[in-house]
Design an enzyme around this catalytic site. Structure first.
Site, short mmCIF file in Angstrom:
data_model
loop_
_atom_site.label_atom_id
_atom_site.label_comp_id
_atom_site.label_asym_id
_atom_site.label_seq_id
_atom_site.Cartn_x
_atom_site.Cartn_y
_atom_site.Cartn_z
N TYR A 90 49.02 -15.96 -24.85
CA TYR A 90 49.36 -16.21 -23.44
C TYR A 90 50.30 -17.40 -23.29
CZ TYR A 90 46.71 -12.50 -21.35
OH TYR A 90 46.29 -11.24 -20.96
N HIS A 135 47.06 -7.34 -11.33
CA HIS A 135 46.51 -7.84 -12.59
C HIS A 135 46.57 -9.36 -12.71
CE1 HIS A 135 47.13 -3.60 -14.57
NE2 HIS A 135 46.13 -3.63 -13.71
N CYS A 166 38.07 -20.74 -14.93
CA CYS A 166 37.05 -20.97 -15.95
C CYS A 166 36.38 -19.64 -16.31
CB CYS A 166 36.01 -21.95 -15.41
SG CYS A 166 34.60 -22.15 -16.52
N CYS A 175 31.84 -27.22 -15.72
CA CYS A 175 30.74 -26.67 -16.54
C CYS A 175 31.06 -26.68 -18.03
CB CYS A 175 30.43 -25.24 -16.10
SG CYS A 175 31.61 -24.03 -16.71
N GLY A 210 59.11 1.40 -13.90
CA GLY A 210 58.86 0.63 -15.13
C GLY A 210 57.42 0.52 -15.54
N SER A 214 54.14 2.73 -17.55
CA SER A 214 53.78 3.91 -18.34
C SER A 214 52.76 4.78 -17.61
CB SER A 214 53.21 3.48 -19.70
OG SER A 214 52.07 2.66 -19.48
N ASN A 247 62.36 5.31 -14.55
CA ASN A 247 61.94 4.91 -15.90
C ASN A 247 62.89 5.56 -16.91
OD1 ASN A 247 60.34 4.69 -18.42
ND2 ASN A 247 58.63 4.19 -17.07
N ALA A 294 65.72 -0.23 -14.61
CA ALA A 294 65.49 -0.86 -13.30
C ALA A 294 66.67 -1.73 -12.87
CB ALA A 294 64.22 -1.72 -13.37
C1 BJW Z 1 61.48 0.46 -18.27
C2 BJW Z 1 62.47 -0.38 -18.78
C3 BJW Z 1 63.52 -0.71 -17.91
C4 BJW Z 1 61.01 -0.09 -20.33
N1 BJW Z 1 63.52 -0.23 -16.66
N2 BJW Z 1 61.52 0.93 -17.04
C5 BJW Z 1 40.03 5.76 -15.43
C6 BJW Z 1 40.35 6.58 -16.47
C7 BJW Z 1 40.44 6.08 -17.77
C8 BJW Z 1 40.21 4.72 -18.04
C9 BJW Z 1 39.90 3.91 -16.98
C10 BJW Z 1 39.81 4.42 -15.71
N3 BJW Z 1 39.50 3.39 -14.87
C11 BJW Z 1 39.41 2.26 -15.58
C12 BJW Z 1 39.64 2.54 -16.88
C13 BJW Z 1 39.63 1.54 -17.99
C14 BJW Z 1 40.91 0.76 -18.11
C15 BJW Z 1 42.06 1.75 -18.37
O1 BJW Z 1 42.82 2.11 -17.51
N4 BJW Z 1 42.24 2.16 -19.61
C16 BJW Z 1 43.29 3.08 -19.98
C17 BJW Z 1 44.30 2.37 -20.91
C18 BJW Z 1 42.69 4.30 -20.61
N5 BJW Z 1 41.17 -0.02 -16.93
C19 BJW Z 1 40.62 -1.22 -16.76
O2 BJW Z 1 39.82 -1.68 -17.55
C20 BJW Z 1 40.97 -1.99 -15.49
N6 BJW Z 1 39.78 -2.40 -14.85
C21 BJW Z 1 38.99 -1.56 -14.16
O3 BJW Z 1 39.32 -0.42 -13.95
O4 BJW Z 1 37.82 -2.13 -13.70
C22 BJW Z 1 36.79 -1.25 -13.24
C23 BJW Z 1 36.13 -0.65 -14.45
C24 BJW Z 1 35.64 -1.49 -15.43
C25 BJW Z 1 35.02 -0.93 -16.55
C26 BJW Z 1 34.94 0.45 -16.68
C27 BJW Z 1 35.44 1.28 -15.69
C28 BJW Z 1 36.04 0.71 -14.56
C29 BJW Z 1 41.72 -3.28 -15.85
C30 BJW Z 1 43.05 -3.03 -16.45
C31 BJW Z 1 43.65 -4.36 -16.89
C32 BJW Z 1 44.97 -4.19 -17.63
N7 BJW Z 1 45.31 -5.43 -18.25
C33 BJW Z 1 46.60 -5.56 -18.92
C34 BJW Z 1 46.70 -6.98 -19.61
C35 BJW Z 1 46.37 -8.14 -18.68
C36 BJW Z 1 47.56 -8.65 -17.90
C37 BJW Z 1 48.59 -9.33 -18.79
O5 BJW Z 1 48.24 -10.05 -19.72
O6 BJW Z 1 49.80 -9.14 -18.52
O7 BJW Z 1 47.66 -5.37 -17.96
S1 BJW Z 1 46.88 -4.28 -20.14
C38 BJW Z 1 48.58 -4.07 -19.76
O8 BJW Z 1 48.79 -2.73 -19.26
C39 BJW Z 1 48.89 -5.04 -18.61
C40 BJW Z 1 49.75 -4.18 -17.73
O9 BJW Z 1 49.77 -4.67 -16.40
C41 BJW Z 1 49.12 -2.82 -17.87
C42 BJW Z 1 50.06 -1.67 -17.52
O10 BJW Z 1 51.14 -1.60 -18.39
P1 BJW Z 1 52.60 -1.26 -17.83
O11 BJW Z 1 53.01 -2.29 -16.87
O12 BJW Z 1 52.63 0.13 -17.38
O13 BJW Z 1 53.50 -1.49 -19.14
P2 BJW Z 1 53.76 -0.48 -20.37
O14 BJW Z 1 54.25 -1.29 -21.50
O15 BJW Z 1 52.61 0.40 -20.61
O16 BJW Z 1 54.94 0.46 -19.84
C43 BJW Z 1 56.23 -0.06 -19.61
C44 BJW Z 1 57.08 1.09 -19.06
O17 BJW Z 1 58.36 0.56 -18.73
C45 BJW Z 1 57.34 2.21 -20.06
O18 BJW Z 1 57.07 3.47 -19.42
C46 BJW Z 1 58.83 2.11 -20.40
O19 BJW Z 1 59.44 3.35 -20.64
C47 BJW Z 1 59.37 1.47 -19.15
N8 BJW Z 1 60.60 0.68 -19.31
N9 BJW Z 1 62.18 -0.65 -20.11
C48 BJW Z 1 62.53 0.60 -16.28
N10 BJW Z 1 64.53 -1.53 -18.35
ZN ZN Z 2 33.47 -23.81 -15.30
#
Ligand code: BJW
Ligand code: ZN
Length: 248
Positions: A67, A119, A127, A149, A186, A188, A212, A230
């Protein structure tokens, strides 16, 4: 000019409520790494080791270092023309809401108002144990302890298995249900609940557009797909929508 782009210009000009959902690809051309794909973080790292509470508890130094590097990258880079084009569109149109999965704050930095951060934020901290917020005076170079704490201080982002901020998600869902045009840029579309928003909009009759360069989990469901970057597509959209509005 492709037909799809022309249709998009028309849709934007005539829409009354627009939602834009962004993901890591929105900031890729600012120099920030995406998560998935050949060059993404998850090609080299296990997501559960870096982006879960279990991972942080097991190896806080490793997660903090990841981070810290990303925090420095966010600080040393800046929003690009695509971010600014969204801001200009928001100022020009009736109602445009930005929902982002990104933690970099670049939409706000480029002037977009009322951004819904699903997110969390990489420049905020809390904390691990008592949830106390530490938005200032945190030294990102070293792991810090809570002065209330003594728990470990973590980035205020949403990790896998954690709930999204309740009010932000609620507002995002409300805006999604009300919109007539939903643009997914942008991302996935693999991470829920964010990935469910375009489908919710579509069920309510909104047109769903994907911008995308590559195919995603949303591509075969979207009404309009625009394959492009984008930073290139959004300024083109802005120019054309501006022209259309001035002509009307
Ligand atoms: C371009 C480009 C250019 C490149 N121009 N485009 C239902 C079904 C199945 C699973 C679940 C569900 N509900 C919940 C879940 C579990 C889980 C989940 O979804 N898992 C799946 C992976 C299967 N979800 C969670 O746990 C969430 N919490 C939740 O639902 O709580 C309730 C719950 C809890 C427990 C059980 C059940 C329910 C929380 C999700 C937290 C995600 N955290 C992260 C990291 C933290 C933040 C950080 O450090 O930044 O967030 S993971 C990571 O993925 C990050 C992102 O925000 C997130 C999404 O990714 P994103 O932004 O789409 O990026 P990429 O890399 O995947 O894609 C980039 C895209 O850009 C690509 O398509 C490229 O082609 C494109 N691109 N260049 C335009 N120039
Ligand atoms: Zn604390």
């Amino acid at each position: 000019m492709t037909d799809n782009l022309e249709i998009l210009f028309q849709k934007i000009t005539h829409a009354s409520k627009i939602v834009i959902l962004t993901g890591a690809g929105m900031s890729a051309e600012s120099g920030l790494q995406t998560f998935r794909g050949a060059k993404g973080f998850w090609s080299k790292h296990n997501p559960m080791e870096l982006a879960s509470k279990e991972g942080f508890t097991k190896d806080p130094e490793l997660v903090w270092k990841w981070y810290q590097e990303r925090y420095n990258n966010v600080e040393h880079n800046k929003p690009h023309e695509g971010h600014f084009a969204i801001t200009a569109l928001q100022e020009m149109l009736q109602e445009l809401t930005v929902i982002t999965q990104n933690v970099d704050g670049y939409h706000q930095q480029s002037g977009t108002k009322d951004v819904l951060e699903l997110h969390g934020s990489i420049v905020k901290f809390k904390c691990l144990d008592c949830d106390r917020k530490y938005n200032e005076a945190i030294i990102p170079d070293v792991l810090n302890n809570c002065n209330h704490c003594n728990g470990l201080i973590r980035p205020d982002v949403v990790w896998f298995g954690e709930q999204l901020p309740h009010n932000t998600l609620k507002e995002a869902e409300e805006k999604t249900l009300q919109c007539d045009l939903f643009m997914s840029i942008g991302t996935s579309s693999e991470v829920y609940p964010a990935a469910g928003l375009p489908l919710l909009a579509q069920q309510k009759g909104a047109t769903v557009v994907e911008i995308n360069p590559y195919e995603t989990a949303l591509s075969n469901k979207a009404d309009i797909v625009i394959r492009g970057l984008a930073k290139e597509i959004l300024p083109t959209v802005l120019r054309n929508v501006k022209n259309k509005i001035q002509r009307n």
